[in-house]
Motif scaffolding. Structure first.
Motif, PDB file in Angstrom:
ATOM      1  N   ALA A 164      36.455  34.682  34.408  1.00 13.29           N
ATOM      2  CA  ALA A 164      37.433  35.532  33.708  1.00 13.29           C
ATOM      3  C   ALA A 164      36.746  36.753  33.128  1.00 13.29           C
ATOM      4  O   ALA A 164      35.564  36.711  32.766  1.00 13.29           O
ATOM      5  CB  ALA A 164      38.124  34.733  32.604  1.00 13.29           C
ATOM      6  N   PHE A 174      41.390  36.970  35.820  1.00 13.97           N
ATOM      7  CA  PHE A 174      40.674  35.721  36.070  1.00 13.97           C
ATOM      8  C   PHE A 174      41.014  35.192  37.453  1.00 13.97           C
ATOM      9  O   PHE A 174      42.114  35.375  37.963  1.00 13.97           O
ATOM     10  CB  PHE A 174      40.879  34.690  34.952  1.00 13.97           C
ATOM     11  CG  PHE A 174      42.200  33.975  34.930  1.00 13.97           C
ATOM     12  CD1 PHE A 174      42.459  32.913  35.792  1.00 13.97           C
ATOM     13  CD2 PHE A 174      43.170  34.332  34.011  1.00 13.97           C
ATOM     14  CE1 PHE A 174      43.667  32.232  35.742  1.00 13.97           C
ATOM     15  CE2 PHE A 174      44.382  33.661  33.953  1.00 13.97           C
ATOM     16  CZ  PHE A 174      44.633  32.605  34.822  1.00 13.97           C
ATOM     17  N   THR A 176      42.857  42.089  31.610  1.00 15.11           N
ATOM     18  CA  THR A 176      42.526  40.678  31.831  1.00 15.11           C
ATOM     19  C   THR A 176      42.552  40.381  33.326  1.00 15.11           C
ATOM     20  O   THR A 176      43.497  40.742  34.016  1.00 15.11           O
ATOM     21  CB  THR A 176      43.522  39.747  31.119  1.00 15.11           C
ATOM     22  OG1 THR A 176      43.545  40.060  29.725  1.00 15.11           O
ATOM     23  CG2 THR A 176      43.104  38.293  31.290  1.00 15.11           C
TER      24      THR A 176
END
Length: 330
Positions: free
Chosen positions: A117, A323, A321
């Motif tokens: 991540a 991941f 973000t």
């Protein structure tokens, strides 16, 4: 004194006129009277100037006192603001540490899976949040949410979402049911128009399947190792946080060893270059495909280098973000 000077001047003129008319010897006094009058004016002006100078000096001293008082007041106010700002920054740093600690560590105990991540909030606090729910050795839940906006308010909503999803997902419910219940739960607390997107899915290695539901979120990307292709998983519901009773649909795909599931928020694809062109979903897919044969951690590192290279001196314009989950063994 001016009046006296005028009287003396007038008497001097009359005296000189009478003396000339009577043809008697006299001492001219007009010039003396004029001189006296001028001196009277000069004395009066000097006296007025002295009064004005003294008054100006008093006003200047008074103004200096007021300036010193206001300067001290401003210095005290600035000091208080600086202290408050220091406390505010300290609180934000603490809140950031707490938020980062609430994110799952890079898990080493996900049997048969690899997970990497990369999370970078735009401000000290962000509205993105991801989580992992290990239900069993073969079944794991994955969550990504993106709250509208960023900063403190978005971070607080994301923390509420963590609690809501942790509560609803613990019984291994189907993703669509979890999204509906979380949406209804959040509607009881959101009163200022916050909304959010999310995607939640359960990877079952025993069944070689990934069941997911999404609420207005960007499509999860499925890299199929056998085909060496990347496919977009369709959205299955609307943006969340607007109304109660929203229904979502479950979707199921089959997975194989070597496949990857890529979760991301809009901060990834909206990274811009100097011409304000976005990195974009197509370029993201091309980059992921380009490094798909590399180990997962190196693949993510390469993607980040591509983002920095594309954007130059990259500054985060939105919460970021990314991941990726790789199925190592079924």
């Amino acid at each position: 004194i001016i009046l006296i000077g005028l009287v003396i001047l007038t008497l001097s003129v009359i005296y000189d006129i009478v003396s000339v008319t009577a043809r008697i010897p006299y001492l001219p006094l007009t010039l003396s009277g004029m001189t006296f009058l001028i001196l009277s004016f000069a004395w009066l002006l000097g006296n007025r100037y002295t009064e004005l100078y003294n008054r100006l000096d008093e006003e200047t001293n008074l103004l200096e006192v007021k300036v010193r008082e206001r300067t001290e007041e401003l210095r005290d106010a600035i000091f208080k603001l600086q202290e408050r700002n220091k406390q505010h920054e300290k609180d934000l740093r603490l809140a950031r540490v707490i938020q980062m600690n609430l994110l799952p560590d890079q898990p080493e105990n996900l049997e048969g899976l690899r997970f990497v991540a990369h999370y970078l909030p735009m401000d000290d606090l962000g509205g993105d949040f991801y989580d992992i729910f290990p239900f069993s050795q073969t079944k794991t839940g994955f969550l990504l949410t993106d709250v509208a906006g960023h900063g403190v308010a978005a971070a607080l909503v994301s923390m509420m979402l963590k609690l809501a999803f942790t509560s609803e997902a613990k019984n291994d419910k189907l993703p669509a049911e979890v999204l509906t219940q979380v949406n209804d739960s959040m509607m009881s607390h959101l009163t200022t128009g916050e909304f959010f997107t999310c995607v939640y899915g359960v990877l079952d290695r025993a069944k070689q399947s990934f069941i997911y539901a999404s609420g207005g979120h960007l499509p999860v990307l499925h890299y199929k190792k056998r085909d060496h292709q990347i496919y977009e998983l369709e959205n299955t519901g609307p943006i969340m946080g607007f109304r109660r009773g929203v229904e979502f649909e479950n979707k199921e795909i089959k997975v194989q060893e070597g496949d990857r599931l890529i979760f991301y928020t809009d901060g990834v694809i909206e990274a811009r270059n100097a011409r304000e062109d976005e990195f974009g979903l197509d370029r993201l897919k091309e980059t992921l495909l380009k490094y798909s044969e590399s180990p997962l951690d190196r693949s993510v590192q390469a993607l980040m280098r591509e983002l920095y290279s594309y954007s130059g001196d990259w500054t985060v314009q939105d919460d970021f973000t990314l991941f990726i989950v790789e199925i190592v063994q079924l």
